[in-house]
Design an enzyme around this catalytic site. Structure first.
Site, PDB file in Angstrom:
ATOM      1  N   GLU A   1       9.621  16.345  15.478  1.00 58.64           N
ATOM      2  CA  GLU A   1      10.082  16.086  14.112  1.00 58.64           C
ATOM      3  C   GLU A   1       9.379  17.069  13.171  1.00 58.64           C
ATOM      4  OE1 GLU A   1       8.773  12.457  12.134  1.00 58.64           O
ATOM      5  OE2 GLU A   1      10.626  12.358  10.986  1.00 58.64           O
TER       6      GLU A   1
ATOM      7  N   CYS B   1      13.527  10.874   7.073  1.00 55.38           N
ATOM      8  CA  CYS B   1      13.540  10.370   8.454  1.00 55.38           C
ATOM      9  C   CYS B   1      14.911  10.521   9.100  1.00 55.38           C
ATOM     10  CB  CYS B   1      13.112   8.909   8.463  1.00 55.38           C
ATOM     11  SG  CYS B   1      14.050   7.926   7.299  1.00 55.38           S
TER      12      CYS B   1
ATOM     13  N   LYS C   1       0.877  -1.181   0.000  1.00 58.22           N
ATOM     14  CA  LYS C   1       0.000   0.000   0.000  1.00 58.22           C
ATOM     15  C   LYS C   1       0.912   1.228   0.000  1.00 58.22           C
ATOM     16  CE  LYS C   1      -2.438   3.388   2.100  1.00 58.22           C
ATOM     17  NZ  LYS C   1      -1.874   4.440   1.233  1.00 58.22           N
TER      18      LYS C   1
ATOM     19  N   GLU D   1       9.695   1.185  10.662  1.00 60.48           N
ATOM     20  CA  GLU D   1      10.705   2.216  10.350  1.00 60.48           C
ATOM     21  C   GLU D   1      10.000   3.549  10.507  1.00 60.48           C
ATOM     22  OE1 GLU D   1      13.832   1.828   9.658  1.00 60.48           O
ATOM     23  OE2 GLU D   1      13.955  -0.327   9.342  1.00 60.48           O
TER      24      GLU D   1
HETATM   25  P1  NAP Z   1       2.334   8.489   7.531  1.00 57.70           P
HETATM   26  O1  NAP Z   1       1.301   9.532   7.578  1.00 57.70           O
HETATM   27  O2  NAP Z   1       2.519   7.623   8.697  1.00 57.70           O
HETATM   28  O3  NAP Z   1       2.026   7.632   6.215  1.00 57.70           O
HETATM   29  C1  NAP Z   1       2.814   6.546   5.834  1.00 57.70           C
HETATM   30  C2  NAP Z   1       1.947   5.506   5.151  1.00 57.70           C
HETATM   31  O4  NAP Z   1       0.974   5.067   6.088  1.00 57.70           O
HETATM   32  C3  NAP Z   1       1.188   6.041   3.940  1.00 57.70           C
HETATM   33  O5  NAP Z   1       1.081   5.016   2.993  1.00 57.70           O
HETATM   34  C4  NAP Z   1      -0.165   6.359   4.530  1.00 57.70           C
HETATM   35  O6  NAP Z   1      -1.219   6.310   3.581  1.00 57.70           O
HETATM   36  C5  NAP Z   1      -0.310   5.211   5.511  1.00 57.70           C
HETATM   37  N1  NAP Z   1      -1.293   5.448   6.564  1.00 57.70           N
HETATM   38  C6  NAP Z   1      -1.774   6.618   7.036  1.00 57.70           C
HETATM   39  N2  NAP Z   1      -2.708   6.380   7.987  1.00 57.70           N
HETATM   40  C7  NAP Z   1      -2.809   5.036   8.106  1.00 57.70           C
HETATM   41  C8  NAP Z   1      -3.596   4.172   8.925  1.00 57.70           C
HETATM   42  N3  NAP Z   1      -4.448   4.637   9.827  1.00 57.70           N
HETATM   43  N4  NAP Z   1      -3.424   2.828   8.783  1.00 57.70           N
HETATM   44  C9  NAP Z   1      -2.548   2.338   7.884  1.00 57.70           C
HETATM   45  N5  NAP Z   1      -1.789   3.108   7.078  1.00 57.70           N
HETATM   46  C10 NAP Z   1      -1.907   4.440   7.202  1.00 57.70           C
HETATM   47  O7  NAP Z   1       3.782   9.089   7.246  1.00 57.70           O
HETATM   48  P2  NAP Z   1       4.197  10.046   6.102  1.00 57.70           P
HETATM   49  O8  NAP Z   1       3.732  11.401   6.454  1.00 57.70           O
HETATM   50  O9  NAP Z   1       3.816   9.498   4.769  1.00 57.70           O
HETATM   51  O10 NAP Z   1       5.787   9.917   6.174  1.00 57.70           O
HETATM   52  C11 NAP Z   1       6.514  10.670   7.042  1.00 57.70           C
HETATM   53  C12 NAP Z   1       6.971   9.885   8.243  1.00 57.70           C
HETATM   54  O11 NAP Z   1       7.636   8.696   7.818  1.00 57.70           O
HETATM   55  C13 NAP Z   1       7.984  10.658   9.033  1.00 57.70           C
HETATM   56  O12 NAP Z   1       7.718  10.542  10.399  1.00 57.70           O
HETATM   57  C14 NAP Z   1       9.298   9.978   8.676  1.00 57.70           C
HETATM   58  O13 NAP Z   1      10.301  10.150   9.642  1.00 57.70           O
HETATM   59  C15 NAP Z   1       8.878   8.562   8.498  1.00 57.70           C
HETATM   60  N6  NAP Z   1       9.837   7.809   7.665  1.00 57.70           N
HETATM   61  C16 NAP Z   1      10.641   6.882   8.263  1.00 57.70           C
HETATM   62  C17 NAP Z   1      11.577   6.184   7.509  1.00 57.70           C
HETATM   63  C18 NAP Z   1      12.474   5.172   8.154  1.00 57.70           C
HETATM   64  O14 NAP Z   1      13.106   4.399   7.430  1.00 57.70           O
HETATM   65  N7  NAP Z   1      12.555   5.112   9.466  1.00 57.70           N
HETATM   66  C19 NAP Z   1      11.697   6.419   6.141  1.00 57.70           C
HETATM   67  C20 NAP Z   1      10.857   7.362   5.560  1.00 57.70           C
HETATM   68  C21 NAP Z   1       9.923   8.046   6.339  1.00 57.70           C
HETATM   69  P3  NAP Z   1      -1.846   7.645   2.928  1.00 57.70           P
HETATM   70  O15 NAP Z   1      -0.737   8.273   2.178  1.00 57.70           O
HETATM   71  O16 NAP Z   1      -2.914   7.110   2.032  1.00 57.70           O
HETATM   72  O17 NAP Z   1      -2.348   8.493   4.036  1.00 57.70           O
END
Ligand code: NAP
Length: 497
Positions: free
Chosen positions: A389, A289, A180, A255
């Site tokens: 963050e 991240c 997804k 992650e």
């Molecule tokens: P996010 O809002 O958590 O979204 C990530 C994924 O989760 C997207 O596919 C999103 O779908 C989905 N999602 C959202 N709500 C969900 C739910 N209730 N149940 C299941 N899936 C759900 O994060 P983001 O804003 O895209 O990314 C930023 C974050 O990712 C930051 O905190 C960053 O630090 C972290 N990150 C970590 C790493 C690592 O390797 N540690 C790498 C990259 C990013 P939708 O887009 O459809 O909402």
């Protein structure tokens, strides 16, 4: 955007080898964060389509895991080669939906492909072990078997490599997968699906479902057929998925977010450190991240370093991400811009000093998603930008006296993903690497990555390790086989043990 291989721009989901719409034909729009134009739409799927994808992955599992490692390896290798052949088109698709400068997108395609390449090779080396038994007639053999159907949920900041980092090891060891992707960046994921199909990866082995995050996420994390969930995204959503996954005792890897300290000691090579800062916090417009979003400078060099960093930041070229000269593009979503604006304002109210940036660049339309690289001096960690963050081009700057204070500030966070230390004292570098509570410590470098090196966090930054040979363990489970080699009859059942 002009791409040579137009087949790569797919606007349907990929389930059981078919390209499909959502059952109710609903769609979600995808925009170009630089021009704000809608570039297309993808299906808005939900629970029913996700169930179909999981069932397809389950149906494909038995054949896929029964293939020889060499057969799987050959298909993955072909997939890797197709990704590389289509690098330029894939980079353009990424830039138009994500907004990162085209050069960064090109780099990400290579980085992502390197995982498929590595695990295509490692597919042949999923070794078990034999363990000596105290009894002469017994052997203990440990084998690794694919865990089964895997779910992968990925973010928009690295829309291609985060998928490759999960799909590579999962497929190599014999798992099938349901992916997804983030709704902001589905096209990069779907393009990988097109190339996987062309590579001959059988139907059902890879499934890609776009749409409602809540519905798809709930199904993926609670469906008992799914044996492993791998999530990359925010800590907030990671915690929800962890709780949901508990109902079926799934193996999970997380992650999550970060707020990395970037520490400069007075004995550092300052030129290198300053280049490191620019790379660490402003690439991908800070939406990374591992961004070095907390800059810790030793007091004796504080003024000099801050002044030099500020000068270099003013020279960063913000612009159209398709322009090869641009060093920073827009942020990916309006919500990102608004969050950052609100946190920057709050941080200044709390006592932070705005050194530069802190606004949308005047040369762009006020509705645009561009934001200036921003530096905020913070008297301590209580200021919002210092402990939250930002996920944008904002760096908080803090002063420290000595090694001990640097360690205390570095560790004063719920996160623990990455960190950077600049020093020419090797002993200090080693001491710091041992004391910092984070999964990655870069010494005199930053953002160095290799598919061979484990990647993952401590604390609220998650658990499990992606990348590296350890990732194979994430997608397998061990089975211990006890073998009695004796031909002697066993008369006494209580002596069998
Ligand atoms: P996010 O809002 O958590 O979204 C990530 C994924 O989760 C997207 O596919 C999103 O779908 C989905 N999602 C959202 N709500 C969900 C739910 N209730 N149940 C299941 N899936 C759900 O994060 P983001 O804003 O895209 O990314 C930023 C974050 O990712 C930051 O905190 C960053 O630090 C972290 N990150 C970590 C790493 C690592 O390797 N540690 C790498 C990259 C990013 P939708 O887009 O459809 O909402």
């Amino acid at each position: 955007m002009k791409i040579k291989n137009i087949k790569l721009f797919k606007e349907k989901c990929y389930i059981d080898g078919n390209w499909i719409d959502s059952n109710d034909k609903k769609t979600i729009d995808v925009n170009n964060p630089s021009s704000l134009e809608i570039i297309g739409n993808v299906p808005k799927c939900g629970t029913d389509e996700t169930k179909l994808a999981i069932e397809a992955a389950n149906k494909a599992l038995s054949d896929w895991k029964s293939k020889t490692a060499k057969e799987r390896s050959t298909l993955l290798r072909y997939w890797f080669e197709l990704i590389m052949l289509n690098q330029e088109d894939l980079a353009k698709i990424m830039t138009i939906e994500q907004g990162k400068p085209i050069n960064e997108s090109r780099g990400e395609i290579v980085y992502g492909a390197s995982f498929i390449e590595l695990y295509a090779e490692e597919a042949k080396r999923v070794y078990g072990e034999t363990i000596p038994d105290p009894l002469p007639d017994r052997r203990i053999v440990v084998i690794k078997q694919p865990i089964g159907v895997v779910a992968a949920i990925t973010p928009w900041n690295f829309p291609s490599s985060m998928i490759a980092r999960k799909a590579g090891p999962a497929l190599a060891v014999g798992c099938t997968i349901v992916i997804k992707p983030a709704s902001q960046t589905p096209y990069s994921a779907l393009a990988l699906g097109v190339l996987a199909e062309e590579a001959g990866i059988p139907k059902g082995v890879i499934n890609i479902v776009t749409g409602s995050a809540k519905e798809i996420g709930l199904e993926l994390s609670t469906n008992p057929i799914v044996k492993k969930l791998s999530f990359t995204g925010s800590t907030e959503i990671g915690k929800i998925l962890l709780a949901q996954s508990a109902s079926t005792v799934k193996k999970v890897s997380m992650e999550l977010g970060g707020h990395a300290p970037f520490i400069i000691f007075e004995d550092a090579n300052i030129d290198n450190a300053i280049n490191g800062i620019l790379l660490s916090i402003f690439s991908a417009s800070g939406q990374s991240c591992v961004a070095g979003s907390r800059l810790l400078i030793q007091d004796s060099i504080y003024d000099e370093v801050l002044q030099r960093v500020t000068k270099r930041v003013a020279e960063i070229r913000i612009g159209d991400p398709f322009d090869d000269d641009s060093q920073m593009g827009p942020l990916a979503t309006r919500a990102q811009v608004e969050n950052i604006e609100s946190s920057v304002a709050k941080s200044i109210e709390m006592g932070g000093r705005l050194v530069c940036g802190g606004r949308r660049p005047p040369q762009f339309d006020n509705e645009s998603l561009y934001y200036e690289p921003t530096i905020i001096e913070c008297p301590d960690m209580s200021i919002e930008v210092a402990h939250k963050e930002m996920f944008g081009p904002v760096v908080s700057v803090l002063k420290f006296r000595d090694e001990q204070e640097a360690i205390e500030i570095a560790n004063d966070t719920v996160y623990g993903l990455a960190s950077g230390v600049f020093t020419t004292d090797i002993g200090r570098g080693i001491r710091m690497s041992q004391a910092i509570r984070a999964g990655i410590v870069w010494i005199n470098t930053y953002r160095a990555v290799s598919p061979m090196a484990p990647f993952g966090g401590f604390k609220d930054s998650g658990h499990g390790r992606e990348s590296g040979l350890e990732a194979v363990n994430d997608y397998t489970r061990e089975k211990t086989v006890w073998i009695n080699t004796s031909v002697e009859p066993i008369d006494d059942p209580f002596r069998m043990q």
